[in-house]
Structures are given as C-alpha cells and as structure tokens.
Design an enzyme around this catalytic site. Structure first.
Site, mmCIF file in Angstrom:
data_model
loop_
_atom_site.group_PDB
_atom_site.id
_atom_site.type_symbol
_atom_site.label_atom_id
_atom_site.label_comp_id
_atom_site.label_asym_id
_atom_site.label_seq_id
_atom_site.Cartn_x
_atom_site.Cartn_y
_atom_site.Cartn_z
ATOM 1 C CG MET A 50 -0.192 -5.836 3.152
ATOM 2 S SD MET A 50 -1.133 -5.945 1.616
ATOM 3 C CE MET A 50 -0.425 -4.553 0.734
ATOM 4 C CG HIS A 94 9.032 -28.563 10.304
ATOM 5 N ND1 HIS A 94 8.748 -28.126 11.578
ATOM 6 C CD2 HIS A 94 10.353 -28.862 10.293
ATOM 7 C CE1 HIS A 94 9.847 -28.140 12.308
ATOM 8 N NE2 HIS A 94 10.835 -28.595 11.548
ATOM 9 C CG HIS A 104 10.686 -25.002 11.839
ATOM 10 N ND1 HIS A 104 10.788 -24.952 13.198
ATOM 11 C CD2 HIS A 104 11.841 -25.560 11.393
ATOM 12 C CE1 HIS A 104 11.949 -25.462 13.572
ATOM 13 N NE2 HIS A 104 12.614 -25.831 12.485
ATOM 14 C CG ASP A 119 -0.316 0.147 2.530
ATOM 15 O OD1 ASP A 119 0.932 0.265 2.599
ATOM 16 O OD2 ASP A 119 -1.043 0.167 3.533
ATOM 17 C CB CYS A 178 0.581 -2.629 4.656
ATOM 18 S SG CYS A 178 0.318 -3.743 6.052
ATOM 19 N N GLY A 179 1.924 -0.598 6.275
ATOM 20 C CA GLY A 179 2.502 0.145 7.388
ATOM 21 C C GLY A 179 3.046 -0.742 8.494
ATOM 22 C CB THR A 180 1.571 -2.628 11.162
ATOM 23 O OG1 THR A 180 0.354 -3.142 10.606
ATOM 24 C CG2 THR A 180 1.350 -1.264 11.793
#
Length: 147
Positions: A71, A133, A98, A8, A65-67
């Site tokens: 997303m 895994h 994993h 973004d 994106c910002g944080t």
C-alpha cells in the site's frame, strides 16, 4: 476531518475497527474498500485512497494491507502524497511533525489492534511542524519533477 480509508483482505478487519474509531471521534469516513476478507488486489484500493487525498476529496488517508509495504508503494506514486508506513507511535508522530504525512499506512498482520488505533489517534492529532521541514518537502516534490 474527512478521512479516506482502504484495505485489502489482510487489512479488512483492522480497517473496520479504524472506521469505527474515526466515526466515534467525529470524523467523516470515506470507505474505498475492500468490504470482506475475500482475496483482492491491494493496488486497487491504494489507488482510490491516494487519489482521494491527492485531489483533496479527503484531508487524510489510512491504508492497511498485510505488511503495509504494498500500500505504501502504491500511494507514494501519486504527486502530493506522503504515505508513511508506521508500526509504532514515535514514527507515526514524526511522520506528521516532520514529514506532513497525509496517508498513514499500517500492516494488519504486523501490529495489534490496540496499537493501531492509538497510531490513528496520533496521526490525526499531530500537526505539521513546518519550518525547515517545509523546505525538505518541497525538495521531495521537486525531485519527482526531475524523474
């Protein structure tokens, strides 16, 4: 490797640096936007990258994106997507080893550019360990079918 990227407006500057690194490393880049710092809605771009990876149009994806939170929420709604929100190198490596993460998600307002670029390298270079895994990933896929 073919890598789909998307961001973004808050992740745009970092996405451009990630694209340059990917190209420098010899990867093919599919840029699904955005293409400026003008405000946009992150789900639009998260969906595009997730669909590209889920359909095997791209081998892996990178979303910013910002944080990274939005997303990662968007991408993980798609079957076969294992998007990992990472903020440092150890988690990035373990996401591949994993969890066979196929999309790396980063917060452009959370981490610095140098660290982010190192994370991209680790994400692309680290193989999936398989073994026990693999069983756990199948369990996750089966849980999605129950919902």
């Amino acid at each position: 490797m073919k890598v789909a990227v998307g961001s973004d407006h808050a992740g745009f500057a970092l996405k451009e640096k990630v694209k340059a690194l990917l190209q420098e490393l010899g990867h093919e880049v599919l840029d699904f936007g955005c293409h400026s710092t003008e405000s946009v809605d992150y789900p639009v771009y998260g969906v595009k990258v997730a669909k590209a990876v889920a359909s095997s149009e791209a081998t892996r994806g990178i979303l910013i994106c910002g944080t990274g939170l939005g997303m990662s929420m968007v991408a993980n709604r798609f079957p076969g997507i294992r998007a990992a929100l990472c903020h440092e190198l150890f988690t990035t490596k373990m996401a591949r080893l994993h969890n066979d993460a196929n999309i790396l998600v980063m917060g452009g307002r959370v981490i610095g550019d140098a660290l982010a670029l190192e994370m991209v390298k680790v994400f692309l270079e680290t193989p999936f360990e398989g073994g026990r895994h693999e069983r756990r990933i199948r369990q996750i896929d089966n849980f999605k079918e129950e919902v």
